[in-house]
Design a protein around this motif. Sequence first.
Motif, PDB file in Angstrom:
ATOM      1  N   ALA A 138      50.699  44.229  33.678  1.00  0.00           N
ATOM      2  CA  ALA A 138      51.653  43.559  34.566  1.00  0.00           C
ATOM      3  C   ALA A 138      52.153  42.252  33.969  1.00  0.00           C
ATOM      4  O   ALA A 138      51.462  41.619  33.165  1.00  0.00           O
ATOM      5  N   HIS A 139      53.355  41.866  34.397  1.00  0.00           N
ATOM      6  CA  HIS A 139      53.969  40.624  33.946  1.00  0.00           C
ATOM      7  C   HIS A 139      54.540  39.914  35.165  1.00  0.00           C
ATOM      8  O   HIS A 139      55.186  40.546  36.007  1.00  0.00           O
ATOM      9  N   ALA A 140      54.318  38.605  35.254  1.00  0.00           N
ATOM     10  CA  ALA A 140      54.785  37.824  36.403  1.00  0.00           C
ATOM     11  C   ALA A 140      55.101  36.401  35.962  1.00  0.00           C
ATOM     12  O   ALA A 140      54.534  35.907  34.980  1.00  0.00           O
ATOM     13  N   PRO A 141      55.990  35.708  36.714  1.00  0.00           N
ATOM     14  CA  PRO A 141      56.353  34.341  36.342  1.00  0.00           C
ATOM     15  C   PRO A 141      55.177  33.364  36.387  1.00  0.00           C
ATOM     16  O   PRO A 141      55.108  32.445  35.575  1.00  0.00           O
ATOM     17  N   GLY A 142      54.255  33.549  37.327  1.00  0.00           N
ATOM     18  CA  GLY A 142      53.117  32.646  37.446  1.00  0.00           C
ATOM     19  C   GLY A 142      51.816  33.410  37.585  1.00  0.00           C
ATOM     20  O   GLY A 142      51.807  34.571  38.003  1.00  0.00           O
ATOM     21  N   GLU A 143      50.727  32.749  37.261  1.00  0.00           N
ATOM     22  CA  GLU A 143      49.414  33.392  37.322  1.00  0.00           C
ATOM     23  C   GLU A 143      49.065  33.837  38.748  1.00  0.00           C
ATOM     24  O   GLU A 143      48.479  34.884  38.960  1.00  0.00           O
ATOM     25  N   ARG A 144      49.451  33.047  39.719  1.00  0.00           N
ATOM     26  CA  ARG A 144      49.148  33.375  41.119  1.00  0.00           C
ATOM     27  C   ARG A 144      49.975  34.533  41.666  1.00  0.00           C
ATOM     28  O   ARG A 144      49.626  35.120  42.679  1.00  0.00           O
ATOM     29  N   ASP A 145      51.084  34.863  41.024  1.00  0.00           N
ATOM     30  CA  ASP A 145      51.945  35.952  41.501  1.00  0.00           C
ATOM     31  C   ASP A 145      51.239  37.304  41.484  1.00  0.00           C
ATOM     32  O   ASP A 145      51.616  38.215  42.215  1.00  0.00           O
ATOM     33  N   PHE A 146      50.230  37.440  40.654  1.00  0.00           N
ATOM     34  CA  PHE A 146      49.502  38.710  40.599  1.00  0.00           C
ATOM     35  C   PHE A 146      48.705  38.953  41.873  1.00  0.00           C
ATOM     36  O   PHE A 146      48.566  40.090  42.312  1.00  0.00           O
ATOM     37  N   GLU A 147      48.169  37.903  42.450  1.00  0.00           N
ATOM     38  CA  GLU A 147      47.267  38.035  43.606  1.00  0.00           C
ATOM     39  C   GLU A 147      47.910  38.764  44.775  1.00  0.00           C
ATOM     40  O   GLU A 147      47.285  39.586  45.423  1.00  0.00           O
ATOM     41  N   LYS A 148      49.178  38.474  45.072  1.00  0.00           N
ATOM     42  CA  LYS A 148      49.807  39.093  46.237  1.00  0.00           C
ATOM     43  C   LYS A 148      49.995  40.602  46.070  1.00  0.00           C
ATOM     44  O   LYS A 148      50.074  41.326  47.034  1.00  0.00           O
ATOM     45  N   HIS A 149      50.027  41.072  44.823  1.00  0.00           N
ATOM     46  CA  HIS A 149      50.215  42.509  44.587  1.00  0.00           C
ATOM     47  C   HIS A 149      48.915  43.305  44.648  1.00  0.00           C
ATOM     48  O   HIS A 149      48.937  44.503  44.868  1.00  0.00           O
ATOM     49  N   TYR A 150      47.780  42.643  44.423  1.00  0.00           N
ATOM     50  CA  TYR A 150      46.542  43.391  44.260  1.00  0.00           C
ATOM     51  C   TYR A 150      45.437  43.016  45.246  1.00  0.00           C
ATOM     52  O   TYR A 150      44.278  43.292  44.994  1.00  0.00           O
ATOM     53  N   GLN A 151      45.785  42.410  46.375  1.00  0.00           N
ATOM     54  CA  GLN A 151      44.747  42.006  47.327  1.00  0.00           C
ATOM     55  C   GLN A 151      43.978  43.191  47.885  1.00  0.00           C
ATOM     56  O   GLN A 151      42.755  43.210  47.847  1.00  0.00           O
ATOM     57  N   ASN A 152      44.653  44.194  48.437  1.00  0.00           N
ATOM     58  CA  ASN A 152      43.941  45.329  49.038  1.00  0.00           C
ATOM     59  C   ASN A 152      43.114  46.113  48.020  1.00  0.00           C
ATOM     60  O   ASN A 152      41.961  46.439  48.292  1.00  0.00           O
ATOM     61  N   PRO A 153      43.652  46.438  46.850  1.00  0.00           N
ATOM     62  CA  PRO A 153      42.827  47.178  45.875  1.00  0.00           C
ATOM     63  C   PRO A 153      41.655  46.378  45.316  1.00  0.00           C
ATOM     64  O   PRO A 153      40.804  46.936  44.642  1.00  0.00           O
TER      65      PRO A 153
END
Length: 192
Positions: A138-153
């Motif tokens: 995955a690629h995102a503008p900020g390090e924290r942007d990943f968290e919102k995509h993968y909370q449930n898994p």
Amino acid sequence: MNWPATLFSGLRKLDKQEAPHGLYGLRKKHSWPNRLIPLYQLYGGKIPEADLGKQCGWEVHWKTTDRIIFRLESDEYLDLHLHTQASTKVRCFGDTFRLDKQHDKEPIDLAKRVLKLAPKLHTESNLYRPYQGLLIIAHAPGERDFEKHYQNPLNPDFLNRYHLSHHRTVWKDMHGRNFFTGLFLWAHEQSC
């Protein structure tokens, strides 16, 4: 056996050596005109410089549309499902690649895909293919942007229900394009 660490190390090496594209632009660099190369062909040995098996010291045993089966150094098999996700857009400006801050690209909701595919890792594991993995590059503008995509898994109940472990690593783009690359791996190991 610590195959997740070997996998992550191999992908980081690929990201570094494939300048200026890195993992972000690797598919486009090696694709045909108007058609992206499938991930299993890119990382499964069709493109020698992107051969993930070679980077990790593994042999590609078999590949299908969304997965590669590697034979590890231990003569055991890893069945790896591959997916990518980017909430960034990088464009070529002159002879350099830079993050385009004026894009309207919506990220793909890979959390739904993970919630659907990760439970299958447990059921597909067997004595012949004891290691199962679902890898998201995955690629995102900020390090924290990943968290919102993968909370449930990442929920411990979800991981425990399907006997999964989760491995992740995130780093700032090695090619100065002002975004982050993350590797997210859900893994299942068959107990003997």
